[in-house]
Write a protein that holds these residues in place. Structure first.
Motif, short mmCIF file in Angstrom:
data_model
loop_
_atom_site.label_atom_id
_atom_site.label_comp_id
_atom_site.label_asym_id
_atom_site.label_seq_id
_atom_site.Cartn_x
_atom_site.Cartn_y
_atom_site.Cartn_z
N VAL A 309 6.88 -0.26 23.39
CA VAL A 309 7.89 0.77 23.18
C VAL A 309 9.23 0.14 22.82
O VAL A 309 9.99 0.67 21.99
N ALA A 310 9.54 -1.00 23.44
CA ALA A 310 10.84 -1.64 23.21
C ALA A 310 10.91 -2.38 21.88
O ALA A 310 12.02 -2.58 21.35
N LEU A 311 9.78 -2.79 21.34
CA LEU A 311 9.79 -3.63 20.14
C LEU A 311 10.46 -2.96 18.93
O LEU A 311 11.22 -3.63 18.21
N PRO A 312 10.23 -1.67 18.65
CA PRO A 312 10.95 -1.07 17.51
C PRO A 312 12.47 -1.08 17.72
O PRO A 312 13.23 -1.28 16.77
N LEU A 313 12.91 -0.87 18.95
CA LEU A 313 14.34 -0.90 19.24
C LEU A 313 14.90 -2.30 19.05
O LEU A 313 16.00 -2.49 18.51
N LEU A 314 14.13 -3.29 19.51
CA LEU A 314 14.54 -4.67 19.30
C LEU A 314 14.59 -4.98 17.80
O LEU A 314 15.50 -5.66 17.32
N GLY A 315 13.60 -4.47 17.05
CA GLY A 315 13.55 -4.73 15.62
C GLY A 315 14.78 -4.20 14.89
O GLY A 315 15.26 -4.81 13.94
N ILE A 316 15.29 -3.04 15.33
CA ILE A 316 16.46 -2.45 14.69
C ILE A 316 17.64 -3.42 14.70
O ILE A 316 18.30 -3.65 13.68
N VAL A 317 17.91 -4.02 15.86
CA VAL A 317 19.06 -4.91 15.97
C VAL A 317 18.72 -6.34 15.54
O VAL A 317 19.59 -7.08 15.06
N LEU A 318 17.45 -6.73 15.71
CA LEU A 318 17.05 -8.10 15.36
C LEU A 318 17.11 -8.32 13.86
O LEU A 318 17.58 -9.36 13.38
N ASN A 319 16.63 -7.36 13.08
CA ASN A 319 16.61 -7.49 11.63
C ASN A 319 17.80 -6.83 10.95
O ASN A 319 18.16 -7.19 9.83
N GLY A 320 18.40 -5.84 11.60
CA GLY A 320 19.46 -5.08 10.96
C GLY A 320 20.71 -5.88 10.67
O GLY A 320 21.41 -5.61 9.69
N THR A 321 20.99 -6.88 11.49
CA THR A 321 22.21 -7.68 11.28
C THR A 321 22.22 -8.33 9.91
O THR A 321 23.28 -8.42 9.26
N SER A 322 21.06 -8.78 9.45
CA SER A 322 21.00 -9.50 8.18
C SER A 322 21.47 -8.63 7.02
O SER A 322 22.01 -9.14 6.04
N SER A 323 21.26 -7.31 7.11
CA SER A 323 21.70 -6.42 6.03
C SER A 323 23.22 -6.43 5.91
O SER A 323 23.76 -6.39 4.80
N VAL A 324 23.90 -6.46 7.05
CA VAL A 324 25.37 -6.50 7.04
C VAL A 324 25.85 -7.82 6.44
O VAL A 324 26.76 -7.85 5.60
N LEU A 325 25.24 -8.92 6.85
CA LEU A 325 25.64 -10.23 6.35
C LEU A 325 25.32 -10.39 4.88
O LEU A 325 26.12 -10.94 4.11
N TYR A 326 24.15 -9.91 4.49
CA TYR A 326 23.68 -10.08 3.12
C TYR A 326 24.60 -9.40 2.12
O TYR A 326 24.91 -9.96 1.06
#
Length: 396
Positions: A309-326
């Motif tokens: 259950v927690a993995l999708p929530l973790l995925g949001i912040v784990l991968n989402g940061t790269s979009s801001v940096l990119y």
């Protein structure tokens, strides 16, 4: 024929202007989806390779780094080598070479054959990132942040689908035929790109100079932040299959867990883009990295169902940061050097993704996987003071 200029890419345009830009973005997204899917599906094979070849955690990280390390280390040479090629030829060639690498991996050549295939696939993928990113940036000019977010999102679609597909097939057939099927998909995509991308480049020369409007100040720090962010992600992914297995998960459960994490990551591109617009680059990265560290630590203690259950929530912040940096790369790149900036950025982040798991794996080998995950969480926390230091440059 006119190319799409810096006008808002979401506004209606004449068909003769809109079609080339749409085809450029579609082709870049298709290539990114496949290559990122190729990269992250390898995690589904790690437990099988560990059992078959008797590898330690550090050994597995070294094996995987043959792909990611080659891909990261050749970003700048690949960008220079293919600079005279059209985007159509460069992206199709990149995909065909990567598919050939997976074809070699599928052959019964033992561990040496697997290593050669991983290196060959990495060579192909080294071409895709700088050329695909530059294609999108040149096509849309100063309005490229939105399309770059779409391009980045497409990579996460591949991250979500390819590991899940591999996990569904592995209980049914041996791993080599599964890899062979992935090679066939790659060859099909290579031919498809020849039809999707225009034979003629439609990017206006003046857009290349406009898309990089900075003197380069702050760019090295941005690369370092991206490297730490990728190291965090790759370090955690190294241990996730074993973490789920230790909680009682099967191979199918591991595939589902990876798909949940990457699906959350895909959603994170949109969420973090929205967050970045409202909080800005600094505070959005601070928020996502802090939540990443907390979620990582939480998955060490949660039960298997709660972890899923927690993995999708973790995925949001784990991968989402790269979009801001990119999306910040063109803003901090030197004028007229956006392509080279993307190649340098990818060299840093992919190189970190290749080397960091070796470090985390060594930590786990000398302690346990809990300490490996904790090290990855601390890396996420270390990004917070780094990104705060970037504030004066972004304000200017």
């Amino acid at each position: 024929m006119q190319s799409t200029t810096t006008a808002d890419w979401t506004k209606p345009k004449h068909d003769t202007e809109e079609a080339p830009s749409r085809r450029n973005l579609t082709g870049a997204c298709v290539a990114h989806c496949l290559h990122d899917g190729y990269t992250d599906q390898l995690y589904a094979f790690l437990p099988i390779w560990q059992a078959e070849f008797g590898l330690s955690y550090a050994g597995l990280a070294i094996l995987r780094s043959l792909y990611s390390g080659t891909m990261g280390g050749l970003q700048i040479p690949a960008d220079r080598l293919t600079s005279r090629m059209s985007p159509r030829v460069a992206l199709a060639l990149a995909t065909a070479v990567a598919a050939a690498g997976f074809l070699v991996m599928a052959l019964p050549l033992g561990l040496p054959g697997l290593c050669v295939g991983l290196v060959l696939a990495g060579i192909g993928s080294s071409i895709q990132h700088p050329r695909g990113s530059l294609l999108v940036t040149e096509t849309y000019g100063s309005a490229s942040r939105g399309p770059l977010g779409v391009y980045n999102f497409a990579g996460d679609v591949g991250k979500a689908t390819f590991p899940a597909l591999a996990a569904l097939l592995l209980p049914l057939i041996a791993w080599r035929p599964v890899v062979g099927m992935m090679a066939a998909i790659g060859l099909a995509v290579a031919f498809a790109l020849l039809g999707i991308l225009p034979k003629q480049s439609f990017a206006a020369p003046r857009q290349r100079s406009r898309s990089g409007g900075s003197d380069g100040r702050g760019f090295p720090l941005l690369v370092a932040i991206g490297a730490f962010d990728t190291a965090t992600r790759m370090g955690y992914l190294l241990f996730l299959p074993f973490l789920l297995h230790a909680k009682g998960g099967t191979e199918t459960t591991i595939g589902v867990g990876l798909a949940l994490l990457f699906s959350g990551g895909a959603l994170g591109k949109a969420c973090c883009g929205w967050l970045g617009e409202r909080l800005g680059v600094i505070w959005s990265v601070v928020a996502t990295e802090a939540m990443t560290a907390l979620f990582m630590i939480a998955t060490l203690k949660l039960s298997l169902p709660a972890t899923l259950v927690a993995l999708p929530l973790l995925g949001i912040v784990l991968n989402g940061t790269s979009s801001v940096l990119y999306g910040t790369v063109p803003e901090l790149a030197k004028k007229g050097e956006v392509g080279r900036a993307f190649a340098i950025f990818y060299t840093g982040v992919i190189g970190a993704g290749a080397l960091a798991p070796i470090l985390y794996g060594t930590i786990a080998d000398h302690s346990d996987q809990t300490m490996g995950v904790m090290a990855a969480a601390l890396t996420a926390a270390a990004i917070i003071p780094m990104v705060v230091s970037l504030r004066p440059v972004l304000r200017s």
